[in-house]
Design an enzyme around this catalytic site. Structure first.
Site, PDB file in Angstrom:
ATOM      1  CG  LEU A 162      -2.020  -1.053   1.250  1.00 30.84           C
ATOM      2  CD1 LEU A 162      -2.676  -1.091   2.624  1.00 30.84           C
ATOM      3  CD2 LEU A 162      -3.072  -0.796   0.177  1.00 30.84           C
ATOM      4  CG  ASP A 195      13.024   0.686  12.832  1.00 33.05           C
ATOM      5  OD1 ASP A 195      11.802   0.563  13.071  1.00 33.05           O
ATOM      6  OD2 ASP A 195      13.885  -0.115  13.242  1.00 33.05           O
ATOM      7  CG  ASN A 225       1.606   2.316   4.568  1.00 29.80           C
ATOM      8  OD1 ASN A 225       0.497   1.841   4.342  1.00 29.80           O
ATOM      9  ND2 ASN A 225       2.734   1.697   4.194  1.00 29.80           N
ATOM     10  CE1 TYR A 249      -2.469  -4.913  11.036  1.00 33.01           C
ATOM     11  CE2 TYR A 249      -4.778  -5.521  10.783  1.00 33.01           C
ATOM     12  CZ  TYR A 249      -3.667  -4.816  10.353  1.00 33.01           C
ATOM     13  OH  TYR A 249      -3.760  -4.009   9.239  1.00 33.01           O
ATOM     14  CE  LYS A 276      -3.087  -1.235  11.208  1.00 36.50           C
ATOM     15  NZ  LYS A 276      -2.230  -0.104  10.742  1.00 36.50           N
ATOM     16  CB  THR A 321      -0.636  -6.132   0.907  1.00 38.01           C
ATOM     17  OG1 THR A 321      -1.137  -6.473   2.221  1.00 38.01           O
ATOM     18  CG2 THR A 321      -1.479  -5.020   0.322  1.00 38.01           C
TER      19      THR A 321
END
Length: 230
Positions: free
Chosen positions: A13, A53, A79, A155, A159, A188
């Site tokens: 992305l 990083d 991102n 995860y 988010k 992806t």
């Protein structure tokens, strides 16, 4: 000329966002942990490269100094993200959580802290945080949505935190336009290329937010169809 920095932009992305924003006339910085991969991506696209990083304060500070010295910044796109280990929920450890949150959540805080003074010199300071519908409480409780079928505690919760950070930063920093984008289920490396959307479709919301004018809204969460469920 609008200058944009995208973290984690050497593939997926981030790479496609860079390509589209370059096409739209932006000067784009490719931010990536791996210098060889990042420089390769920048060379392919005709972008600039900076080693970055998001889990390392010194790396983020160095990147900010480089970007500032070479003309400043108008748009920051957070991102960079990782899924974390593929384990049963009962086997997840504190170290697993620390790794995911250090990239996905603390990475946003680090870049905001380092780049905010530079962004504030822009006439149209903009931040786009790439989050996910998997962090939406409404989406994961809706059996008609694919998000409800995914179990990935670290995860998804990271988010959720990114979306809330977006809202809180937008309230705290009214001089900067700060919004969140849900790419949707996009093919992806992050999901083994299993998503049903192309990377171009997956970057629609990110690119829209990056291109919004100075009078656009702040504190919003969108996907490629419009306002996304919280």
């Amino acid at each position: 000329m609008t200058t944009t920095l995208i973290t984690g932009a050497n593939k997926g992305l981030g790479y496609e966002t860079a390509r589209r924003l370059l096409e739209a006339g932006h000067t784009v910085w490719i931010g990536a942990r791996d210098s060889a991969r990042g420089q390769k991506a920048a060379d392919e696209l005709g972008a600039r490269f900076v080693q970055l990083d998001v889990t390392d304060d010194a790396s983020v500070a160095s990147a900010a100094a480089t970007v500032s010295a070479q003309g400043g910044l108008d748009v920051l796109i957070n991102n960079a993200g990782i899924t974390g280990p593929q384990k049963d929920a009962a086997d997840l450890t504190g170290d697993d959580a620390l790794a995911v949150f250090s990239t996905n959540v603390l990475g946003v805080v680090r870049t905001m802290n380092a780049f905010l003074p530079i962004l504030r010199s822009s006439e149209n300071p903009t931040v786009v945080n790439v989050t996910s519908g998997l962090g939406s409480f409404e989406a994961v409780h809706d059996p008609s949505r694919v998000e409800s079928q995914v179990i990935a505690p670290l995860y998804t919760s990271s988010k959720s935190a990114v979306t809330m950070l977006t809202v809180q930063y937008a309230k705290a920093l009214p001089d900067v336009r700060i919004n969140a984008a849900d790419p949707g289920y996009t093919a992806t490396d992050l999901n083994g290329n299993s998503g049903h959307q192309t990377v171009t479709e997956g970057t629609d919301a990110i690119v829209e937010l990056a291109l919004r004018g100075a009078d656009g809204p702040t504190g919003t969460f969108i996907d490629r169809s419009g306002v996304a469920p919280y």
